[in-house]
Design an enzyme around this catalytic site. Structure first.
Site, short mmCIF file in Angstrom:
data_model
loop_
_atom_site.label_atom_id
_atom_site.label_comp_id
_atom_site.label_asym_id
_atom_site.label_seq_id
_atom_site.Cartn_x
_atom_site.Cartn_y
_atom_site.Cartn_z
N CYS A 167 0.82 -1.23 0.00
CA CYS A 167 0.00 0.00 0.00
C CYS A 167 0.86 1.27 0.00
O CYS A 167 0.34 2.36 -0.21
CB CYS A 167 -0.93 0.00 1.19
SG CYS A 167 -1.96 -1.46 1.25
N HIS A 316 -3.02 7.11 2.65
CA HIS A 316 -3.50 5.82 2.13
C HIS A 316 -4.85 5.55 2.79
O HIS A 316 -5.01 5.70 4.01
CB HIS A 316 -2.49 4.74 2.46
CG HIS A 316 -3.02 3.36 2.29
ND1 HIS A 316 -3.69 2.98 1.15
CD2 HIS A 316 -2.98 2.26 3.11
CE1 HIS A 316 -4.04 1.71 1.26
NE2 HIS A 316 -3.62 1.25 2.45
N ASN A 346 -10.19 -0.09 0.89
CA ASN A 346 -8.72 -0.02 0.75
C ASN A 346 -8.34 -0.56 -0.64
O ASN A 346 -8.44 -1.76 -0.88
CB ASN A 346 -8.09 -0.85 1.87
CG ASN A 346 -6.58 -0.84 1.83
OD1 ASN A 346 -5.98 -0.45 0.82
ND2 ASN A 346 -5.96 -1.28 2.91
N1 COA Z 1 -17.81 -8.44 11.04
C1 COA Z 1 -18.21 -8.70 12.29
N2 COA Z 1 -17.38 -9.04 13.26
C2 COA Z 1 -16.09 -9.15 12.97
C3 COA Z 1 -15.59 -8.89 11.69
C4 COA Z 1 -16.51 -8.53 10.69
N3 COA Z 1 -16.15 -8.28 9.44
N4 COA Z 1 -14.26 -9.06 11.68
C5 COA Z 1 -13.91 -9.40 12.91
N5 COA Z 1 -15.02 -9.45 13.69
C6 COA Z 1 -15.10 -9.77 15.09
C7 COA Z 1 -13.95 -10.62 15.57
O1 COA Z 1 -14.19 -11.99 15.31
C8 COA Z 1 -13.91 -10.30 17.02
O2 COA Z 1 -14.93 -11.03 17.66
P1 COA Z 1 -14.67 -11.66 19.12
O3 COA Z 1 -14.39 -10.48 20.01
O4 COA Z 1 -15.95 -12.35 19.40
O5 COA Z 1 -13.49 -12.54 18.95
C9 COA Z 1 -14.33 -8.83 17.08
O6 COA Z 1 -15.00 -8.58 15.85
C10 COA Z 1 -13.15 -7.91 17.22
O7 COA Z 1 -12.15 -8.32 16.27
P2 COA Z 1 -10.82 -7.49 16.04
O8 COA Z 1 -10.01 -8.16 15.01
O9 COA Z 1 -10.19 -7.24 17.39
O10 COA Z 1 -11.44 -6.13 15.51
P3 COA Z 1 -10.73 -4.74 15.40
O11 COA Z 1 -11.45 -3.75 16.21
O12 COA Z 1 -9.26 -4.85 15.54
O13 COA Z 1 -11.05 -4.40 13.87
C11 COA Z 1 -9.98 -4.39 11.75
C12 COA Z 1 -10.57 -5.25 12.85
C13 COA Z 1 -9.43 -5.31 10.70
C14 COA Z 1 -11.08 -3.53 11.17
C15 COA Z 1 -8.85 -3.48 12.36
O14 COA Z 1 -7.98 -4.27 13.11
C16 COA Z 1 -8.09 -2.75 11.30
O15 COA Z 1 -8.63 -1.93 10.61
N6 COA Z 1 -6.78 -3.01 11.20
C17 COA Z 1 -5.97 -2.38 10.19
C18 COA Z 1 -6.19 -3.11 8.91
C19 COA Z 1 -5.67 -2.37 7.73
O16 COA Z 1 -5.95 -1.23 7.54
N7 COA Z 1 -4.92 -3.09 6.90
C20 COA Z 1 -4.41 -2.59 5.70
C21 COA Z 1 -3.24 -1.76 5.94
S1 COA Z 1 -2.56 -1.30 4.43
#
Ligand code: COA
Length: 464
Positions: A167, A316, A346
């Site tokens: 990215c 980004h 993204n």
């Molecule tokens: N829909 C519903 N629930 C979801 C889900 C979805 N799409 N994805 C994950 N969950 C659930 C998980 O299973 C977890 O459930 P649990 O607590 O029962 O285990 C809960 O939501 C929290 O998961 P978590 O992974 O801790 O969520 P988060 O708040 O960290 O959000 C992202 C997840 C991916 C949105 C976040 O971590 C993020 O944006 N990270 C950066 C990713 C990114 O930008 N990558 C590209 C960089 S170039």
């Protein structure tokens, strides 16, 4: 070189710590012979066409974007994985994304964006010296997608290569092109960020498939004497985080090890699919919010500016919460951060040029403003660039240029058809297999292997 670009000071070589008189005549007491300076050639600062040139700056003079027409909303995703609109909106800010249809490829999106950028820049494809495509989803491992674009555009004097920095790729690519321009090697560069992320997503993994979308954005960089354009940039990487976000693929060490390790296990025990993106979301979130602010501070300082002098940041587009967290820690109002993540999700290397195009369209960029691009992603990599925008945003109709561009595109198609046909005839006459025959042989070989594998599996089953 002097301010006006001439190289007068090079006409006489002098050791810096000696006075002019000493350097010409030896020591003042006359005991030592005069210092003989090495017979170095004078250094004319030559640029394109071998002409002397004044200091040059790399300015963006053209921009264009292309996204697929198919829209995938959060509600649509509810039917694919266990998720819901509210969760996606609150955690990421994404409402919908664009998904390429089956026949739409990275190079096709890139080509359309590139043609739009060339139209705004009002230059011919034959003027381009360098094409860089930043992508994680190229058409092939090689040849590069950039080479394909070079051919399709008819950019017959351009070098072309793909750049892999996930990215952050667009900022990396822009920096490479700007450096070539400032060095005086080239006049015009076409820099593209293009992705079809939907092809490499694991559509059963709700942690990743909700985040990404497809699209392409392109800019034309030009050498100009007018001060401004790219002022500074910082490129960084921390490879220790290689496993936090990636796309393992055939032939890599990872493919082999994974395949070996999980060969005998049932499907649900496989932690990763080889051709699918995997990510540790939380770790990537922490990494992104940490590096963005430091990187921006560093690049802004290098440009001789204060944070308050930045007019717009085009980050980004990964997640609205990442943007908000970075704005807070830099103590910059959120209005200074451009975001369109709600529309496209993204789009990896394409997100910054797409955001730039929309920021221009919405009137968020004005002449004389200081603009910052910041990218971060797999690698881990991150990169920031500071630019002073000096290009006029009032687009004039360039009817004659448009006709000339169309003529070059038409000629490129004819040329490709003739060259490829001629190559086929030549190969046949020379008795070597044609490229198509080589591909056919390869496909047949793969099919044979598949059939042998299936037969042996069937045999094993019947023995059991
Ligand atoms: N829909 C519903 N629930 C979801 C889900 C979805 N799409 N994805 C994950 N969950 C659930 C998980 O299973 C977890 O459930 P649990 O607590 O029962 O285990 C809960 O939501 C929290 O998961 P978590 O992974 O801790 O969520 P988060 O708040 O960290 O959000 C992202 C997840 C991916 C949105 C976040 O971590 C993020 O944006 N990270 C950066 C990713 C990114 O930008 N990558 C590209 C960089 S170039």
């Amino acid at each position: 070189m002097t301010e006006n670009g001439s190289n007068q000071h090079q006409s006489h070589w002098r050791i810096p710590f000696l006075s002019k008189k000493q350097s010409k005549n030896g020591n003042s007491n006359g005991a030592n012979p005069p210092i003989r300076l090495p017979n170095l050639p004078t250094l004319p600062i030559l640029g394109f066409n071998g002409r002397n040139h004044a200091p040059r700056y790399a300015h963006i003079i053209g921009w264009g974007m292309e996204v697929p027409s198919r829209v995938l909303t959060n509600r649509d995703l509810e039917a694919i994985v266990e998720t819901n609109d509210e969760w996606i909106r609150t955690r990421t800010g994404i409402q919908e994304r664009r998904i390429a249809d089956e026949r739409e490829t990275t190079a096709q999106l890139a080509l359309k964006a590139a043609r739009k950028a060339l139209s705004v820049a009002s230059i011919l494809p034959t003027d381009i010296d360098l094409i860089i495509v930043a992508t994680s989803t190229p058409e092939h491992i090689f040849p590069s997608t950039a080479s394909q674009i070079q051919d399709w555009l008819g950019a017959n004097k351009a070098g072309a290569f793909d750049l892999s920095a996930a990215c952050s790729g667009f900022v990396y690519a822009l920096d490479m092109a700007a450096a070539k321009i400032r060095a005086g090697d080239i006049r015009y560069a076409l820099v593209i960020g293009a992705e079809t992320m939907s092809r490499v997503l694991d559509w059963t993994d709700r942690g990743t498939c909700i985040l990404f979308g497809d699209g392409a954005g392109a800019v034309v960089l030009a050498a100009k004497e007018e001060m401004g354009g790219v002022l500074s940039s910082t490129l960084r990487s921390d490879g220790s985080g290689w496993d936090l976000l990636g796309l393992p693929t055939l032939g890599s060490r990872d493919t082999y090890l994974m395949d070996y390790k999980y060969r005998d296990k049932s499907d649900d025990e496989q932690p990763r699919l080889m051709h699918h993106l995997h990510m540790n979301g939380r770790a990537v979130f922490r990494f992104a919010t940490r590096v963005i602010t430091d990187s921006i501070r560093e690049a802004v300082k290098m440009a001789g500016l204060e944070i308050e002098q930045v007019d717009l940041i085009v980050p980004h587009q990964a997640n609205q919460r990442i943007i908000e967290t970075a704005a807070k820690s830099l103590k910059m109002p959120l209005e200074k951060w451009y975001s369109n993540v709600h529309k496209y999700g993204n789009t990896s290397a394409a997100s910054i040029p797409i955001a730039l195009c929309e920021a221009i369209e919405e009137g968020r960029i004005q002449e004389g403003q200081n603009i910052v691009f910041v990218g971060f992603g797999g690698g881990l990599t991150w990169a920031t660039m500071v630019l002073r925008w000096e290009t006029s945003l009032e687009q004039q109709p360039h009817k004659i240029m448009d006709v000339r561009q169309q003529a070059v595109y038409w000629y490129a198609i004819q040329r490709r058809a003739i060259v490829r046909r001629w190559r086929r005839i030549f190969n046949r006459l020379a008795g070597s297999p044609t490229p198509n025959a080589t591909m056919r042989q390869l496909r047949n070989k793969l099919r044979e292997q598949e059939t042998t594998k299936q037969t042996s599996e069937e045999k094993m089953e019947s023995w059991e």
